[in-house]
Motif scaffolding. Structure first.
Motif, PDB file in Angstrom:
ATOM      1  N   VAL A  22      18.335 -64.737  65.907  1.00 14.12           N
ATOM      2  CA  VAL A  22      18.468 -66.202  65.955  1.00 14.12           C
ATOM      3  C   VAL A  22      17.086 -66.844  65.825  1.00 14.12           C
ATOM      4  O   VAL A  22      16.885 -67.773  65.029  1.00 14.12           O
ATOM      5  CB  VAL A  22      19.174 -66.661  67.255  1.00 14.12           C
ATOM      6  N   GLN A  23      16.113 -66.342  66.577  1.00 16.91           N
ATOM      7  CA  GLN A  23      14.752 -66.891  66.517  1.00 16.91           C
ATOM      8  C   GLN A  23      14.138 -66.702  65.134  1.00 16.91           C
ATOM      9  O   GLN A  23      13.463 -67.597  64.618  1.00 16.91           O
ATOM     10  CB  GLN A  23      13.874 -66.235  67.585  1.00 16.91           C
ATOM     11  N   PHE A  24      14.375 -65.551  64.525  1.00 16.45           N
ATOM     12  CA  PHE A  24      13.860 -65.293  63.180  1.00 16.45           C
ATOM     13  C   PHE A  24      14.414 -66.321  62.199  1.00 16.45           C
ATOM     14  O   PHE A  24      13.659 -66.944  61.445  1.00 16.45           O
ATOM     15  CB  PHE A  24      14.236 -63.874  62.732  1.00 16.45           C
ATOM     16  N   TYR A  25      15.728 -66.506  62.210  1.00 17.79           N
ATOM     17  CA  TYR A  25      16.332 -67.448  61.259  1.00 17.79           C
ATOM     18  C   TYR A  25      15.878 -68.880  61.521  1.00 17.79           C
ATOM     19  O   TYR A  25      15.621 -69.632  60.575  1.00 17.79           O
ATOM     20  CB  TYR A  25      17.860 -67.336  61.282  1.00 17.79           C
ATOM     21  N   GLN A  26      15.741 -69.267  62.784  1.00 16.29           N
ATOM     22  CA  GLN A  26      15.248 -70.615  63.079  1.00 16.29           C
ATOM     23  C   GLN A  26      13.821 -70.791  62.578  1.00 16.29           C
ATOM     24  O   GLN A  26      13.478 -71.820  62.003  1.00 16.29           O
ATOM     25  CB  GLN A  26      15.346 -70.901  64.583  1.00 16.29           C
ATOM     26  N   ARG A  27      12.993 -69.782  62.781  1.00 20.50           N
ATOM     27  CA  ARG A  27      11.609 -69.832  62.304  1.00 20.50           C
ATOM     28  C   ARG A  27      11.565 -69.965  60.782  1.00 20.50           C
ATOM     29  O   ARG A  27      10.645 -70.564  60.222  1.00 20.50           O
ATOM     30  CB  ARG A  27      10.880 -68.572  62.763  1.00 20.50           C
ATOM     31  N   LEU A  51      26.805 -67.951  66.009  1.00 19.13           N
ATOM     32  CA  LEU A  51      26.274 -69.202  65.503  1.00 19.13           C
ATOM     33  C   LEU A  51      26.423 -69.210  63.992  1.00 19.13           C
ATOM     34  O   LEU A  51      26.098 -68.226  63.329  1.00 19.13           O
ATOM     35  CB  LEU A  51      24.795 -69.339  65.866  1.00 19.13           C
ATOM     36  N   VAL A  52      26.913 -70.316  63.469  1.00 23.20           N
ATOM     37  CA  VAL A  52      26.925 -70.528  62.030  1.00 23.20           C
ATOM     38  C   VAL A  52      25.651 -71.306  61.735  1.00 23.20           C
ATOM     39  O   VAL A  52      25.423 -72.381  62.293  1.00 23.20           O
ATOM     40  CB  VAL A  52      28.173 -71.317  61.578  1.00 23.20           C
ATOM     41  N   MET A  53      24.803 -70.720  60.902  1.00 25.37           N
ATOM     42  CA  MET A  53      23.509 -71.331  60.609  1.00 25.37           C
ATOM     43  C   MET A  53      23.400 -71.620  59.116  1.00 25.37           C
ATOM     44  O   MET A  53      23.936 -70.870  58.290  1.00 25.37           O
ATOM     45  CB  MET A  53      22.366 -70.411  61.061  1.00 25.37           C
ATOM     46  N   VAL A 101      25.509 -65.346  62.981  1.00 24.09           N
ATOM     47  CA  VAL A 101      24.729 -64.407  63.793  1.00 24.09           C
ATOM     48  C   VAL A 101      25.213 -64.530  65.233  1.00 24.09           C
ATOM     49  O   VAL A 101      25.526 -65.622  65.702  1.00 24.09           O
ATOM     50  CB  VAL A 101      23.209 -64.691  63.659  1.00 24.09           C
ATOM     51  N   TYR A 102      25.303 -63.395  65.901  1.00 27.87           N
ATOM     52  CA  TYR A 102      25.724 -63.433  67.300  1.00 27.87           C
ATOM     53  C   TYR A 102      24.676 -64.142  68.141  1.00 27.87           C
ATOM     54  O   TYR A 102      23.478 -63.876  68.019  1.00 27.87           O
ATOM     55  CB  TYR A 102      25.951 -62.019  67.839  1.00 27.87           C
ATOM     56  N   LYS A 103      25.152 -65.035  68.995  1.00 23.51           N
ATOM     57  CA  LYS A 103      24.253 -65.807  69.857  1.00 23.51           C
ATOM     58  C   LYS A 103      23.399 -64.889  70.736  1.00 23.51           C
ATOM     59  O   LYS A 103      22.231 -65.172  70.990  1.00 23.51           O
ATOM     60  CB  LYS A 103      25.077 -66.767  70.721  1.00 23.51           C
TER      61      LYS A 103
END
Length: 150
Positions: A119-124, A143-145, A111-113
Motif C-alpha cells: 500500500v505504501q509503495f503504491y501511494q508513494r 483497497l481499490v487504488m 491490494v489487501y489493506k
C-alpha cells in the motif's frame, strides 16, 4: 520493446513461454510471504488458474542474468508486481511500474489493506485509494487504488 538498465545490464522484456515456471514460483513465493494473514493453501489452490491466465495477460519480466521479478496487466488493471525476496527494496518494482506507466494513461489495482508495505509503495508511486471492499474469497479488506498520468 526492451528497456535496459545500464547500471546492471538488466532488461525489462515481454514474458516468454520459457519464463512460465519461474514466474509462477515468484508468484507463489511472493504472495505467501506478503500475505501471512491468508493461508498458503489459498494461494496453492489458485496456482493452476493463475498459471493458465499468465500467457493471456500482458506480462513483463525484469531479467538480470535470471528473472528477478515481473509485472502483470490485464487491460489497465495491474494484477500485481512480484519481486524475488532477495531482490526486494532495490528499485526493481519501481522500474517495472514505471515501464507500464509509460504506455498507460491510467491504472487500477486491488491490494489487501493489511499488506501495508505494498500500500505504501503504491501511494508513494502516485496511486490513490478509490474505495475499500471485501474480497469475497478471503474475507479480507482490499483497497481499490487508481493512478492517472498527469
Amino acid at each position: 520493446m526492451e528497456k535496459v538498465n545500464d547500471m546492471h545490464r538488466a532488461t525489462i522484456r515481454v514474458f516468454q513461454k520459457k519464463d512460465l515456471n519461474t514466474v509462477m514460483e515468484l508468484w507463489l513465493d511472493t504472495n505467501t510471504a506478503a500475505h501471512d494473514f491468508i493461508g498458503e493453501d489459498y494461494w496453492r489452490a489458485n496456482y493452476d488458474t493463475v498459471k493458465q491466465m499468465i500467457p493471456d495477460a500482458a506480462v513483463y519480466v525484469y531479467e538480470d542474468q535470471s528473472v528477478k521479478g515481473f509485472v502483470g496487466l490485464i487491460g489497465n488493471y495491474l494484477a500485481g508486481i512480484f519481486i524475488e525476496k532477495s531482490e526486494q527494496s532495490k528499485g526493481i518494482g519501481k522500474l517495472l511500474l514505471d515501464y507500464i506507466k509509460m504506455n498507460n494513461e491510467d491504472l487500477l489495482l486491488q491490494v489487501y489493506k493489511k499488506n501495508s508495505r505494498a500500500v505504501q509503495f503504491y501511494q508513494r508511486e502516485g496511486f490513490v485509494v478509490d474505495k475499500e471492499q471485501i474480497d469475497e474469497n478471503t474475507n479480507e479488506i482490499e483497497l481499490v487504488m487508481k493512478w492517472r498520468k498527469k
